[in-house]
Write a protein that holds these residues in place. Structure first.
Motif, PDB file in Angstrom:
ATOM      1  N   TYR A  77       0.851  -1.197   0.000  1.00  0.00           N
ATOM      2  CA  TYR A  77       0.000   0.000   0.000  1.00  0.00           C
ATOM      3  C   TYR A  77       0.888   1.248   0.000  1.00  0.00           C
ATOM      4  O   TYR A  77       0.851   2.046   0.929  1.00  0.00           O
ATOM      5  N   PRO A  78       1.713   1.408  -1.029  1.00  0.00           N
ATOM      6  CA  PRO A  78       2.728   2.471  -1.036  1.00  0.00           C
ATOM      7  C   PRO A  78       2.164   3.886  -0.939  1.00  0.00           C
ATOM      8  O   PRO A  78       2.795   4.764  -0.350  1.00  0.00           O
ATOM      9  N   SER A  79       0.984   4.116  -1.491  1.00  0.00           N
ATOM     10  CA  SER A  79       0.427   5.473  -1.482  1.00  0.00           C
ATOM     11  C   SER A  79      -0.018   5.907  -0.088  1.00  0.00           C
ATOM     12  O   SER A  79      -0.239   7.092   0.148  1.00  0.00           O
ATOM     13  N   GLU A  80      -0.127   4.959   0.846  1.00  0.00           N
ATOM     14  CA  GLU A  80      -0.615   5.287   2.181  1.00  0.00           C
ATOM     15  C   GLU A  80       0.509   5.608   3.163  1.00  0.00           C
ATOM     16  O   GLU A  80       0.253   6.107   4.260  1.00  0.00           O
ATOM     17  N   VAL A  81       1.743   5.290   2.804  1.00  0.00           N
ATOM     18  CA  VAL A  81       2.857   5.398   3.755  1.00  0.00           C
ATOM     19  C   VAL A  81       3.795   6.537   3.364  1.00  0.00           C
ATOM     20  O   VAL A  81       4.420   6.513   2.302  1.00  0.00           O
ATOM     21  N   SER A  82       3.897   7.538   4.238  1.00  0.00           N
ATOM     22  CA  SER A  82       4.774   8.690   3.970  1.00  0.00           C
ATOM     23  C   SER A  82       6.204   8.408   4.404  1.00  0.00           C
ATOM     24  O   SER A  82       7.165   8.941   3.838  1.00  0.00           O
ATOM     25  N   GLY A  83       6.349   7.588   5.426  1.00  0.00           N
ATOM     26  CA  GLY A  83       7.661   7.231   5.937  1.00  0.00           C
ATOM     27  C   GLY A  83       7.556   5.911   6.677  1.00  0.00           C
ATOM     28  O   GLY A  83       6.492   5.553   7.188  1.00  0.00           O
ATOM     29  N   LEU A  84       8.670   5.173   6.734  1.00  0.00           N
ATOM     30  CA  LEU A  84       8.659   3.836   7.319  1.00  0.00           C
ATOM     31  C   LEU A  84       9.842   3.675   8.265  1.00  0.00           C
ATOM     32  O   LEU A  84      10.987   3.942   7.892  1.00  0.00           O
ATOM     33  N   SER A  85       9.564   3.245   9.489  1.00  0.00           N
ATOM     34  CA  SER A  85      10.623   2.969  10.461  1.00  0.00           C
ATOM     35  C   SER A  85      10.542   1.504  10.864  1.00  0.00           C
ATOM     36  O   SER A  85       9.516   1.056  11.392  1.00  0.00           O
ATOM     37  N   LEU A  86      11.612   0.756  10.612  1.00  0.00           N
ATOM     38  CA  LEU A  86      11.671  -0.670  10.916  1.00  0.00           C
ATOM     39  C   LEU A  86      12.686  -0.904  12.031  1.00  0.00           C
ATOM     40  O   LEU A  86      13.865  -0.571  11.877  1.00  0.00           O
ATOM     41  N   LEU A  87      12.231  -1.483  13.133  1.00  0.00           N
ATOM     42  CA  LEU A  87      13.102  -1.775  14.264  1.00  0.00           C
ATOM     43  C   LEU A  87      13.340  -3.278  14.308  1.00  0.00           C
ATOM     44  O   LEU A  87      12.422  -4.055  14.544  1.00  0.00           O
ATOM     45  N   CYS A  88      14.565  -3.684  14.041  1.00  0.00           N
ATOM     46  CA  CYS A  88      14.999  -5.095  14.025  1.00  0.00           C
ATOM     47  C   CYS A  88      13.905  -6.031  13.518  1.00  0.00           C
ATOM     48  O   CYS A  88      13.459  -6.934  14.240  1.00  0.00           O
TER      49      CYS A  88
END
Length: 325
Positions: free
Chosen positions: A163-174
């Motif tokens: 759903y790329p159009s819905e996500v402005s930024g992504l933070s992945l923790l481990c």
């Protein structure tokens, strides 16, 4: 006379303090550990100013807490890891601005969100469930910032790819869900082996698994023994051949600016996964946390909140500059 009154006052204060301390010790030992944990969590919720809410979709109930109101800046949707619930983030959000609109969700089957053993808890299926939740509360009326740790990071990555159009930024923790050159670094394999060797798999997630830290951590999973059948089901669904590498299989489709946080001493998901993600996602940055294991939100809440906020602000600034250009 004044000296005598002062001495009497000091004695009264000392007695009151002693009685309070004895009361706390008595309550700690007499009350069930689960009840103490619930009191602690209730207190933290009040201090953080969060409100617990529920929303239903076709008879399926999602539970979440939020703080702040949607505004000009993106909201943040925050996902926890396997066996935990939304409250694991209470320590981290303490260090985030109160005007930032935060939504912390009990993942499918966890916490107070509906648990159905007949459902699939593979990463792609959980991402679909979360999309239903997002639509129910209208969070996707504009792009939002997505944060996920461990299992939640795996699913957040899949969500951002689908759903790329819905996500402005992504933070992945481990995050889980990566394919390593050395199969011994596979997180699901490590967890499976540890569960056979020891009943205390949570110890594997901490850099410093002291008795105190273990007791505090278990406060966020006080009812896990009652959910044992679900946790086994969820683990098996996530680690089956079709789901095990879901993040790896989707990472090249992630277009949102991405931040990767990883504990240098992670014994669950090998920290070399940070570079795997950095090479696959063009617009990404990596931060390695010293003296930190797998459960970053618990061990390094202040540092992780600082890094999350800096990245969130940088993404917002770039988006604003793009609009003005």
């Amino acid at each position: 006379m004044e000296l005598s009154l002062a001495n009497i006052f000091l004695k009264i204060v000392s007695i009151v303090g002693l009685i309070s301390a004895l009361t706390l010790v008595t309550v700690y030992h007499l009350l069930p550990r689960a009840k103490i944990s619930r009191i602690m969590i209730w207190y933290k919720r009040q201090k953080r100013g969060v409100a617990v809410n529920y929303v239903e979709h076709e008879g399926y109930r999602f539970c979440y807490f939020c703080r702040g109101e949607p505004g000009l800046q993106p909201s943040a949707l925050i996902l926890h890891g396997l066996a935990f619930n939304k409250d694991i983030w209470l320590n981290t959000i303490k260090f985030l601005p109160k005007d930032l609109h935060l939504v912390c969700l009990d993942m499918p089957g966890h916490g107070e969100t509906t648990c159905l053993l007949r459902d699939s808890y593979a990463a792609v299926d959980q991402a679909k469930k979360i999309h239903q939740f997002v639509e129910c509360i209208g969070l996707n009326q504009k792009p939002f910032h997505l944060v996920g740790t461990s299992m939640g990071g795996m699913i957040a990555g899949v969500y951002a790819a689908q759903y790329p159009s819905e996500v402005s930024g992504l933070s992945l923790l481990c995050p889980l869900g990566l394919r390593y050159p050395d199969d011994n670094n596979n997180a699901f394999k490590r967890l499976r082996e540890q569960s056979i060797k020891s009943h205390d798999v949570f110890k594997l997630g901490l850099y410093h698994p002291s008795t105190k830290n273990m007791q505090l951590l278990k406060g966020y999973v006080a009812d896990w023994r009652q959910q044992n059948a679900f946790l086994v089901k969820c683990f098996l669904d996530l680690s089956n051949p079709k789901s095990e590498y879901s993040l790896h299989d989707n990472m090249s489709n992630i277009s949102a600016p991405t931040q990767v946080l990883w504990g240098k001493d992670d014994q669950v998901a090998d920290s070399s996964g940070a570079e795997i993600l950095a090479h696959a996602i063009p617009n990404s940055q990596v931060h390695m946390l010293e003296r930190c294991g797998h459960i970053i939100a618990f061990e390094r809440p202040r540092k992780s909140a600082k890094l999350l906020l800096e990245f969130y602000n940088s993404v917002c600034d770039k988006a604003e500059n793009k609009k003005l250009a």
